[in-house]
Write a protein that holds these residues in place. Structure first.
Motif, PDB file in Angstrom:
ATOM      1  N   HIS A  44      52.675  39.094  30.242  1.00 56.99           N
ATOM      2  CA  HIS A  44      51.383  38.447  29.821  1.00 56.99           C
ATOM      3  C   HIS A  44      51.361  37.120  30.266  1.00 56.99           C
ATOM      4  CE1 HIS A  44      48.332  37.300  27.185  1.00 56.99           C
ATOM      5  NE2 HIS A  44      48.690  36.342  26.821  1.00 56.99           N
ATOM      6  N   HIS A  45      52.327  36.195  30.387  1.00 58.35           N
ATOM      7  CA  HIS A  45      51.998  34.971  30.850  1.00 58.35           C
ATOM      8  C   HIS A  45      51.801  34.727  32.488  1.00 58.35           C
ATOM      9  CE1 HIS A  45      52.931  30.557  31.368  1.00 58.35           C
ATOM     10  NE2 HIS A  45      53.749  30.628  32.370  1.00 58.35           N
ATOM     11  N   GLN A  46      52.266  35.815  33.081  1.00 59.93           N
ATOM     12  CA  GLN A  46      52.154  35.891  34.574  1.00 59.93           C
ATOM     13  C   GLN A  46      50.877  36.324  34.577  1.00 59.93           C
ATOM     14  OE1 GLN A  46      55.341  37.422  36.879  1.00 59.93           O
ATOM     15  NE2 GLN A  46      56.722  35.759  36.276  1.00 59.93           N
ATOM     16  N   ALA A  47      50.322  37.368  34.046  1.00 57.12           N
ATOM     17  CA  ALA A  47      48.915  37.914  34.070  1.00 57.12           C
ATOM     18  C   ALA A  47      47.800  36.722  33.969  1.00 57.12           C
ATOM     19  CB  ALA A  47      48.580  38.999  33.053  1.00 57.12           C
ATOM     20  N   VAL A  48      48.192  35.647  32.981  1.00 55.60           N
ATOM     21  CA  VAL A  48      47.469  34.499  32.789  1.00 55.60           C
ATOM     22  C   VAL A  48      47.459  33.453  34.022  1.00 55.60           C
ATOM     23  CG1 VAL A  48      47.140  32.575  31.274  1.00 55.60           C
ATOM     24  CG2 VAL A  48      47.493  34.694  30.118  1.00 55.60           C
ATOM     25  N   ARG A  49      48.475  33.508  34.534  1.00 56.94           N
ATOM     26  CA  ARG A  49      48.584  32.783  35.778  1.00 56.94           C
ATOM     27  C   ARG A  49      48.121  33.199  36.981  1.00 56.94           C
ATOM     28  NH1 ARG A  49      54.647  32.308  37.451  1.00 56.94           N
ATOM     29  NH2 ARG A  49      53.647  31.193  39.240  1.00 56.94           N
ATOM     30  N   ILE A  50      48.119  34.472  37.159  1.00 47.99           N
ATOM     31  CA  ILE A  50      47.322  35.254  38.312  1.00 47.99           C
ATOM     32  C   ILE A  50      45.761  34.669  37.915  1.00 47.99           C
ATOM     33  CG2 ILE A  50      46.577  37.470  39.116  1.00 47.99           C
ATOM     34  CD1 ILE A  50      49.587  38.385  38.571  1.00 47.99           C
ATOM     35  N   ASN A  51      45.443  34.982  36.822  1.00 50.82           N
ATOM     36  CA  ASN A  51      43.756  34.809  36.621  1.00 50.82           C
ATOM     37  C   ASN A  51      43.543  33.340  36.849  1.00 50.82           C
ATOM     38  OD1 ASN A  51      43.202  37.736  35.860  1.00 50.82           O
ATOM     39  ND2 ASN A  51      43.777  37.041  33.861  1.00 50.82           N
ATOM     40  N   HIS A  52      44.382  32.537  36.430  1.00 49.97           N
ATOM     41  CA  HIS A  52      43.972  30.993  36.753  1.00 49.97           C
ATOM     42  C   HIS A  52      44.089  30.760  38.068  1.00 49.97           C
ATOM     43  CE1 HIS A  52      44.113  26.705  35.925  1.00 49.97           C
ATOM     44  NE2 HIS A  52      45.091  26.589  36.667  1.00 49.97           N
ATOM     45  N   ARG A  54      43.700  32.648  40.550  1.00 53.58           N
ATOM     46  CA  ARG A  54      42.222  33.487  41.211  1.00 53.58           C
ATOM     47  C   ARG A  54      41.147  32.465  40.971  1.00 53.58           C
ATOM     48  NH1 ARG A  54      39.433  34.815  44.845  1.00 53.58           N
ATOM     49  NH2 ARG A  54      37.923  36.283  44.534  1.00 53.58           N
ATOM     50  N   ARG A  55      40.971  32.185  39.596  1.00 54.32           N
ATOM     51  CA  ARG A  55      39.730  31.279  39.420  1.00 54.32           C
ATOM     52  C   ARG A  55      39.683  29.656  40.138  1.00 54.32           C
ATOM     53  NH1 ARG A  55      40.625  32.890  33.971  1.00 54.32           N
ATOM     54  NH2 ARG A  55      41.826  30.909  33.672  1.00 54.32           N
ATOM     55  N   GLU A  56      40.926  29.356  40.329  1.00 60.46           N
ATOM     56  CA  GLU A  56      41.055  28.140  40.956  1.00 60.46           C
ATOM     57  C   GLU A  56      40.942  28.235  42.737  1.00 60.46           C
ATOM     58  OE1 GLU A  56      41.661  25.002  40.054  1.00 60.46           O
ATOM     59  OE2 GLU A  56      41.237  26.045  37.935  1.00 60.46           O
ATOM     60  N   GLY A  57      41.119  29.486  43.203  1.00 61.82           N
ATOM     61  CA  GLY A  57      40.860  29.844  44.576  1.00 61.82           C
ATOM     62  C   GLY A  57      41.920  29.906  45.181  1.00 61.82           C
ATOM     63  N   ASP A  58      43.349  29.838  44.679  1.00 59.29           N
ATOM     64  CA  ASP A  58      44.589  29.864  45.215  1.00 59.29           C
ATOM     65  C   ASP A  58      45.244  31.144  45.747  1.00 59.29           C
ATOM     66  OD1 ASP A  58      44.626  26.890  44.873  1.00 59.29           O
ATOM     67  OD2 ASP A  58      45.603  27.197  43.050  1.00 59.29           O
ATOM     68  N   GLU A  63      45.071  39.628  46.921  1.00 63.74           N
ATOM     69  CA  GLU A  63      46.276  39.011  46.491  1.00 63.74           C
ATOM     70  C   GLU A  63      46.220  39.143  44.904  1.00 63.74           C
ATOM     71  OE1 GLU A  63      47.300  35.803  49.572  1.00 63.74           O
ATOM     72  OE2 GLU A  63      46.001  35.231  48.055  1.00 63.74           O
ATOM     73  N   ALA A  64      45.232  38.803  44.138  1.00 59.71           N
ATOM     74  CA  ALA A  64      45.155  39.025  42.766  1.00 59.71           C
ATOM     75  C   ALA A  64      45.316  40.463  42.297  1.00 59.71           C
ATOM     76  CB  ALA A  64      43.994  38.253  42.087  1.00 59.71           C
ATOM     77  N   ARG A  65      44.493  41.161  43.054  1.00 56.92           N
ATOM     78  CA  ARG A  65      44.731  42.605  42.560  1.00 56.92           C
ATOM     79  C   ARG A  65      46.154  43.253  42.967  1.00 56.92           C
ATOM     80  NH1 ARG A  65      39.604  42.574  44.591  1.00 56.92           N
ATOM     81  NH2 ARG A  65      40.265  43.204  46.724  1.00 56.92           N
ATOM     82  N   ALA A  66      46.534  43.036  43.872  1.00 58.41           N
ATOM     83  CA  ALA A  66      48.118  43.493  44.059  1.00 58.41           C
ATOM     84  C   ALA A  66      49.021  42.809  42.960  1.00 58.41           C
ATOM     85  CB  ALA A  66      48.629  42.980  45.542  1.00 58.41           C
ATOM     86  N   LEU A  67      48.883  41.512  42.643  1.00 57.52           N
ATOM     87  CA  LEU A  67      49.798  40.889  41.864  1.00 57.52           C
ATOM     88  C   LEU A  67      49.600  41.666  40.319  1.00 57.52           C
ATOM     89  CD1 LEU A  67      49.784  37.265  42.910  1.00 57.52           C
ATOM     90  CD2 LEU A  67      51.692  38.817  42.711  1.00 57.52           C
ATOM     91  N   ARG A  68      48.404  41.768  40.055  1.00 57.78           N
ATOM     92  CA  ARG A  68      47.926  42.536  38.781  1.00 57.78           C
ATOM     93  C   ARG A  68      48.559  43.916  38.725  1.00 57.78           C
ATOM     94  NH1 ARG A  68      42.460  40.488  39.583  1.00 57.78           N
ATOM     95  NH2 ARG A  68      42.302  38.385  38.448  1.00 57.78           N
TER      96      ARG A  68
END
Length: 110
Positions: A44-52, A54-58, A63-68
């Motif tokens: 769950h924490h890593q899903a939050v990090r991925i979303n963050h 992605r929003r920041e543009g990093d 990449e975000a889809r693959a990590l999710r």
């Protein structure tokens, strides 16, 4: 009349309480076991990090889809382990899942 209203309210409360208890017992592989809860909290924490990120543009969308997708695979593996072991995961399985989560965490941070 008042007695009927009280009994109807009591019956409604009991039905509501019973209805709320059923989804919490979704199966023998629920988050009841501490090792499983720890792994699921990390996912769950890593899903939050991925979303963050992605929003920041990093992270790019791909990449975000693959990590999710990787994150969902870890959750599914956790549930499969728990299902196979009567509702819990072993220490060895937890170690394996944590290694996968560590690799994923490094990928999020890049």
């Amino acid at each position: 009349m008042i007695i009927r209203a009280k009994s109807a309210a009591l019956a409604g409360a009991l039905l509501l309480a019973g209805g709320l208890a059923v989804p919490a017992q979704a199966g023998p592989w629920t988050q009841a076991h501490p090792r499983q809860a720890q792994v699921l909290a990390r996912t769950h924490h890593q899903a939050v990090r991925i979303n963050h990120q992605r929003r920041e543009g990093d992270l790019t969308g791909a990449e975000a889809r693959a990590l999710r997708s990787s994150n969902r695979a870890i959750v599914q593996q956790t549930r499969a382990y728990a299902k196979d072991n009567g509702g819990y995961i072993t220490r060895a399985e937890q170690r394996t899942l944590n290694q996968q989560l560590n690799a994923q965490s490094r990928a999020i941070g890049r």
